[in-house]
Structure formats: structure tokens, C-alpha cells
Design a protein around this motif. Structure first.
Motif, PDB file in Angstrom:
ATOM      1  N   LEU A 101       0.826  -1.195   0.000  1.00  0.00           N
ATOM      2  CA  LEU A 101       0.000   0.000   0.000  1.00  0.00           C
ATOM      3  C   LEU A 101       0.867   1.254   0.000  1.00  0.00           C
ATOM      4  N   LEU A 102       1.890   1.268   0.831  1.00  0.00           N
ATOM      5  CA  LEU A 102       2.779   2.430   0.866  1.00  0.00           C
ATOM      6  C   LEU A 102       3.432   2.639  -0.497  1.00  0.00           C
ATOM      7  N   ALA A 103       3.868   1.559  -1.130  1.00  0.00           N
ATOM      8  CA  ALA A 103       4.484   1.665  -2.454  1.00  0.00           C
ATOM      9  C   ALA A 103       3.496   2.226  -3.470  1.00  0.00           C
ATOM     10  N   LEU A 104       2.264   1.742  -3.435  1.00  0.00           N
ATOM     11  CA  LEU A 104       1.240   2.201  -4.380  1.00  0.00           C
ATOM     12  C   LEU A 104       0.996   3.697  -4.237  1.00  0.00           C
ATOM     13  N   LEU A 105       0.884   4.153  -3.006  1.00  0.00           N
ATOM     14  CA  LEU A 105       0.616   5.574  -2.783  1.00  0.00           C
ATOM     15  C   LEU A 105       1.805   6.428  -3.205  1.00  0.00           C
ATOM     16  N   LEU A 106       3.009   5.961  -2.911  1.00  0.00           N
ATOM     17  CA  LEU A 106       4.198   6.728  -3.271  1.00  0.00           C
ATOM     18  C   LEU A 106       4.343   6.883  -4.782  1.00  0.00           C
ATOM     19  N   VAL A 107       4.229   5.785  -5.507  1.00  0.00           N
ATOM     20  CA  VAL A 107       4.460   5.844  -6.953  1.00  0.00           C
ATOM     21  C   VAL A 107       3.336   6.579  -7.661  1.00  0.00           C
ATOM     22  N   THR A 108       2.120   6.480  -7.149  1.00  0.00           N
ATOM     23  CA  THR A 108       1.004   7.189  -7.768  1.00  0.00           C
ATOM     24  C   THR A 108       1.102   8.690  -7.513  1.00  0.00           C
ATOM     25  N   ASP A 109       1.466   9.050  -6.294  1.00  0.00           N
ATOM     26  CA  ASP A 109       1.549  10.469  -5.941  1.00  0.00           C
ATOM     27  C   ASP A 109       2.774  11.142  -6.548  1.00  0.00           C
ATOM     28  N   ALA A 110       3.731  10.362  -7.031  1.00  0.00           N
ATOM     29  CA  ALA A 110       4.949  10.943  -7.610  1.00  0.00           C
ATOM     30  C   ALA A 110       4.646  11.858  -8.787  1.00  0.00           C
ATOM     31  N   ARG A 111       3.480  11.685  -9.414  1.00  0.00           N
ATOM     32  CA  ARG A 111       3.114  12.484 -10.592  1.00  0.00           C
ATOM     33  C   ARG A 111       2.265  13.707 -10.225  1.00  0.00           C
ATOM     34  N   ARG A 112       2.048  13.946  -8.957  1.00  0.00           N
ATOM     35  CA  ARG A 112       1.069  14.952  -8.556  1.00  0.00           C
ATOM     36  C   ARG A 112       1.299  16.319  -9.205  1.00  0.00           C
ATOM     37  N   ALA A 167      11.686   5.649  -6.469  1.00  0.00           N
ATOM     38  CA  ALA A 167      12.731   4.694  -6.093  1.00  0.00           C
ATOM     39  C   ALA A 167      12.369   3.962  -4.803  1.00  0.00           C
ATOM     40  N   GLU A 168      11.821   4.693  -3.841  1.00  0.00           N
ATOM     41  CA  GLU A 168      11.401   4.046  -2.595  1.00  0.00           C
ATOM     42  C   GLU A 168      10.298   3.039  -2.867  1.00  0.00           C
ATOM     43  N   ALA A 169       9.352   3.423  -3.723  1.00  0.00           N
ATOM     44  CA  ALA A 169       8.271   2.510  -4.076  1.00  0.00           C
ATOM     45  C   ALA A 169       8.806   1.272  -4.775  1.00  0.00           C
ATOM     46  N   ARG A 170       9.777   1.467  -5.662  1.00  0.00           N
ATOM     47  CA  ARG A 170      10.349   0.333  -6.402  1.00  0.00           C
ATOM     48  C   ARG A 170      10.961  -0.680  -5.443  1.00  0.00           C
ATOM     49  N   ASP A 171      11.690  -0.213  -4.439  1.00  0.00           N
ATOM     50  CA  ASP A 171      12.303  -1.129  -3.472  1.00  0.00           C
ATOM     51  C   ASP A 171      11.237  -1.899  -2.694  1.00  0.00           C
ATOM     52  N   LEU A 172      10.164  -1.210  -2.317  1.00  0.00           N
ATOM     53  CA  LEU A 172       9.084  -1.865  -1.592  1.00  0.00           C
ATOM     54  C   LEU A 172       8.385  -2.901  -2.467  1.00  0.00           C
ATOM     55  N   ILE A 173       8.207  -2.582  -3.749  1.00  0.00           N
ATOM     56  CA  ILE A 173       7.548  -3.512  -4.677  1.00  0.00           C
ATOM     57  C   ILE A 173       8.390  -4.765  -4.879  1.00  0.00           C
ATOM     58  N   VAL A 174       9.683  -4.568  -5.088  1.00  0.00           N
ATOM     59  CA  VAL A 174      10.573  -5.712  -5.287  1.00  0.00           C
ATOM     60  C   VAL A 174      10.533  -6.628  -4.078  1.00  0.00           C
ATOM     61  N   ARG A 185       3.452 -15.056  -2.888  1.00  0.00           N
ATOM     62  CA  ARG A 185       2.306 -14.669  -3.707  1.00  0.00           C
ATOM     63  C   ARG A 185       1.883 -13.248  -3.344  1.00  0.00           C
ATOM     64  N   PRO A 186       2.020 -12.290  -4.265  1.00  0.00           N
ATOM     65  CA  PRO A 186       1.704 -10.895  -3.932  1.00  0.00           C
ATOM     66  C   PRO A 186       0.206 -10.672  -3.806  1.00  0.00           C
ATOM     67  N   GLY A 187      -0.159  -9.749  -2.935  1.00  0.00           N
ATOM     68  CA  GLY A 187      -1.553  -9.379  -2.745  1.00  0.00           C
ATOM     69  C   GLY A 187      -1.941  -8.217  -3.640  1.00  0.00           C
ATOM     70  N   ARG A 188      -3.143  -7.710  -3.419  1.00  0.00           N
ATOM     71  CA  ARG A 188      -3.709  -6.695  -4.320  1.00  0.00           C
ATOM     72  C   ARG A 188      -2.913  -5.402  -4.318  1.00  0.00           C
ATOM     73  N   TYR A 189      -2.418  -4.974  -3.153  1.00  0.00           N
ATOM     74  CA  TYR A 189      -1.724  -3.685  -3.116  1.00  0.00           C
ATOM     75  C   TYR A 189      -0.341  -3.776  -3.743  1.00  0.00           C
ATOM     76  N   VAL A 190       0.338  -4.886  -3.545  1.00  0.00           N
ATOM     77  CA  VAL A 190       1.639  -5.073  -4.199  1.00  0.00           C
ATOM     78  C   VAL A 190       1.458  -5.087  -5.713  1.00  0.00           C
ATOM     79  N   LEU A 191       0.440  -5.791  -6.193  1.00  0.00           N
ATOM     80  CA  LEU A 191       0.208  -5.863  -7.638  1.00  0.00           C
ATOM     81  C   LEU A 191      -0.213  -4.512  -8.202  1.00  0.00           C
ATOM     82  N   GLN A 192      -1.065  -3.788  -7.495  1.00  0.00           N
ATOM     83  CA  GLN A 192      -1.443  -2.454  -7.957  1.00  0.00           C
ATOM     84  C   GLN A 192      -0.228  -1.535  -8.014  1.00  0.00           C
ATOM     85  N   ALA A 193       0.636  -1.650  -7.013  1.00  0.00           N
ATOM     86  CA  ALA A 193       1.846  -0.828  -7.007  1.00  0.00           C
ATOM     87  C   ALA A 193       2.752  -1.184  -8.180  1.00  0.00           C
TER      88      ALA A 193
END
Length: 420
Positions: free
Chosen positions: A225-236, A263-270, A277-285
Motif C-alpha cells: 500500500l505504501l508503495a502504491l501511494l508513493l508511486v502514484t503520488d509521484a506524478r502529482r 525509487a522508494e516505491a520500487r524497493d518496496l515492490i521488489v 504470492r503478492p496481494g492486491r496492493y503489491v500488484l497495484q503498485a
């Protein structure tokens, strides 16, 4: 303020009344004496004092209403001797803990999931009842009644005001994650108003997501979830131009995106993808990261985006996810193939009243050369849209249905089907 006052008042309604009284008192006191050095602390202390006074005036209150107060917490007599500009809670880092306790209270399994989300958005996150109602596609009076019932349920079930014990976390983590995510999407594209983004809600969601990740660093979905929010908000900073006009993804200046957040989001996603098995927030991120990391819009790995959406649908079979998937599918298989899937979703009826269904449909019809039907779909989307930036965007498309897409209008908005 509300979270801190609930701890003393032991009741949500009383706490809300005390907070409003504190604002009224500030209007008089600050006009007369000037604004204090710490306005937030003044207001919080004033609200809590009013709660203490109310309890003292009616000692029977605690026998009529359940406590949201932890057993070791008592009415703070020492607070009555402190100056109003002194923060009772000490350092600022204690405030998020108050919010987190209230989030976990509102997300108690005794409440229906819809009530959990609605109550938290209204009380903890400050989203107006009208906007909460819009998120759930119901009228404002209906949502107000639901919120009242949820608060009564908290009283009747004697739900305590505290962070759950470790054994209780699994029953509450999922709705807490959902609340923070929906708070973010409500700020990322405001349901109503002039501005496309409500930065206050976005910042609050990011703060809560980071705090939750700090609390449970080994929980994959908190990380996702944190990764998803970070990478999405990066374009604000690039989502609207200087005049407030909505910019599509392909129009945005990628050099201005927040590379540190990405970059922080990328590390969290990896880390999330490697953890099993990744969950919904990891996959969305991961999906959002593919959009963001591409050197250009045209160079996006559309096939990989579709593949990730397929995996997301396996773990989260939401019609909104299926709708989002049609955006990259149109880039891989063409607009007509994507349009067939949108038509199937429309026939199911789960997304009736969801403006992005008609926005996406209009774009696909337009790209397929069906301009008359595209105009009708744009009109449907416009009728359901209250945000002025989005309305201006759709009006522009409606007036000239020739080219360009509206993928940006839906990209990043992954509402749970139960919440739309």
C-alpha cells in the motif's frame, strides 16, 4: 483533535460536539486576544476540557455510553492546570497514534465493512459526508443515517478505543488498508470541487500508510500500500497545467516526477514480489510503477501491464479492476477488443452510476470511429461527474470527439467494488 478528544470523552458524538465548541470558542478568544503560538494545541486542549466538564456535569454518562477509553486512562486532572496553548499530548509524533487508535476503532469487525470505511473517512480523515456518499453512490441523507447507525453500533458493542492486540490485527488490517487507500484516491481525484487533487487528504493517507508500515514492517500488504501511494503520488505536480486543466498521462512532464518517491516505491515492490504470492496492493503498485518507470507513454510495456492486471483480478476480482484493465488492453489488442469487455461490464450492472465506465467507453468508441455513440457516452460521464477539472476535461472531449484518450481519468483509481 477529534481522536485526542475521544480518548477523554469516551463517546464519538460528545467528542464531535466538544471539537465544534472549541472552534466556536477560538473565534471569540482569538479575535480578542490574538492567535496563540500553537493553534492546534489550543483547540485540542479546549475540546478535551469541554469533554471533562461534560463528564463531570453528568456522572451517569459513563454508565449510559460505553467507553472508548483504555482502562488505565482516566480523566486528566492535570490537563485542567495547563495553559491552553500547551499541547496535552506532548510531541507531535503522538498525534498519529491517536488517529491510528481511532482508525482501528472504526474498523472493528463488529461493524460492516462499508460502515468501517465510511465512518473512518468521515471522522478520522475529515471527508465531508456528501463526498463519502458520492464514493458509495448513495444520497447524502442515506450516508448520514449509516454513519449514525455505525456510531450507535460502537456504543452498543462497547468497542474499546485502543490499538488491537497482535492476535486481533488480522481481522482489522484489511479494512484499515482499504480505508487508507480509499482516502488516498479521494484526495488523488477529489469527488467534487474545483481542484483535481485534495493535497490534505493525499498527505494524510501517505502519513497513515507510512505509520502502518512502520508498525508492521513485515506485513506485505502494508508495504504494498505504501508503495502504491508513493508511486502514484509521484506524478502529482504534473497532473494539471498552470490553469488547472487536467493533463493526460502522455501529456505530463516526466522529468518533474518525484524520482525519490518512485525509487522508494520500487524497493518496496521488489521486496513484496519476492516475498511470495503478492496481494492486491503489491500488484497495484507494480502496475503503477510500470506506468511511471516507462521512458515515455508509448514505450510503456502494455503487455506486462495487462498480465499484472490478470494476476490482480485473480486475487481481487473487482469490476473496477476489470475496467482499469481495458485501458492497457486497448493498447495491446485494439480499442474494439477493449470495448467488448467494457460492454460486458456495463451489462453486468455493477458499475451503474460510475462515471469512469462511461469515460472509458467514450474513448474506446471514439478510437473505433463510432463518434455519435462516443458523444453519448461522454455526456453520460459528464452528468455523473462533480469535480470541475474532470468536468472541463470531459466537456472538451464532448465538444470535439476526434482523438485523444481518457485513460488518465481512470488510471490509479482502484476502488473496491464494495465501495463504489
Amino acid at each position: 483533535m477529534l481522536a485526542a478528544t475521544v480518548r477523554v470523552a469516551g463517546d464519538l458524538d460528545l467528542a464531535e460536539e466538544c471539537v465544534q465548541e472549541a472552534y466556536a470558542a477560538a473565534m471569540q478568544s482569538w479575535t480578542r486576544d490574538g492567535v496563540p503560538a500553537s493553534p492546534a494545541a489550543w483547540l485540542t486542549t479546549a475540546a478535551r476540557r469541554r469533554a471533562v466538564d461534560a463528564i463531570r456535569r453528568e456522572q451517569t454518562l459513563r454508565s449510559k455510553l460505553p467507553l472508548l477509553l483504555e482502562p488505565e486512562e482516566t480523566v486528566e486532572d492535570t490537563a485542567m492546570n495547563r495553559p491552553l496553548d500547551e499541547d496535552l499530548d506532548g510531541p507531535d509524533d503522538s498525534v498519529p497514534d491517536e488517529r491510528l487508535r481511532l482508525i482501528f476503532t472504526c474498523c472493528h469487525p463488529a461493524l460492516a465493512q462499508e460502515a468501517q470505511v465510511a465512518l473512518t473517512l468521515r471522522l478520522v480523515c475529515g471527508v465531508a459526508t456528501a463526498d463519502v456518499a458520492r464514493a458509495f453512490l448513495v444520497s447524502e441523507p442515506t450516508m448520514a443515517a449509516r454513519l449514525t447507525r455505525a456510531k450507535k453500533k460502537i456504543s452498543g458493542a462497547r468497542i474499546p478505543y485502543r490499538v488491537p492486540r497482535p492476535a486481533e490485527l488480522p481481522d482489522r488490517l484489511r479494512p484499515v488498508l482499504g480505508v487508507i487507500h480509499l482516502l488516498f484516491t479521494t484526495g488523488h481525484t477529489a469527488p467534487s470541487g474545483v481542484d483535481l487533487v485534495r493535497a490534505d487528504l493525499v498527505e494524510r493517507a501517505l502519513h497513515l500508510a507510512r505509520m502502518l508500515h512502520d508498525l508492521m514492517p513485515d506485513e506485505p500488504e502494508a508495504r504494498g500500500l505504501l508503495a502504491l501511494l508513493l508511486v502514484t503520488d509521484a506524478r502529482r505536480a504534473t497532473r494539471v497545467d498552470s490553469a488547472g486543466r487536467l493533463l493526460r498521462l502522455q501529456e505530463q512532464d516526466r522529468t518533474r516526477w518525484d524520482r525519490r518517491a518512485m525509487a522508494e516505491a520500487r524497493d518496496l515492490i521488489v521486496a513484496g514480489l519476492r516475498g511470495g504470492r503478492p496481494g492486491r496492493y503489491v500488484l497495484q503498485a507494480a502496475i503503477a510503477s510500470l506506468y511511471a518507470e516507462a521512458p515515455s507513454y508509448d514505450a510503456t510495456d502494455w503487455a506486462q501491464v495487462v498480465a499484472l492486471y490478470d494476476r490482480l483480478l485473480e486475487v481481487w476480482p473487482s469490476p473496477v479492476v476489470a475496467l482499469n484493465r481495458t485501458v492497457p488492453l486497448a493498447m495491446v489488442a485494439g480499442p474494439r477488443a477493449a470495448l467488448a469487455e467494457v460492454d460486458a461490464l456495463e451489462q453486468q450492472g455493477n458499475l451503474a452510476g460510475y462515471q469512469y465506465l462511461y469515460a472509458v467507453k467514450a474513448d474506446l468508441l471514439r478510437r473505433s470511429g463510432q463518434l455519435g455513440q462516443a458523444r453519448e457516452a461522454y455526456a453520460q460521464a459528464l452528468a455523473l461527474t462533480a469535480n470541475e477539472a474532470e468536468r472541463a476535461f470531459l466537456s472538451e472531449r464532448l465538444s470535439e470527439p476526434t482523438a485523444a484518450d481518457v485513460g488518465e481519468a481512470v488510471t490509479g483509481r482502484h476502488h473496491d467494488s464494495a465501495h463504489v
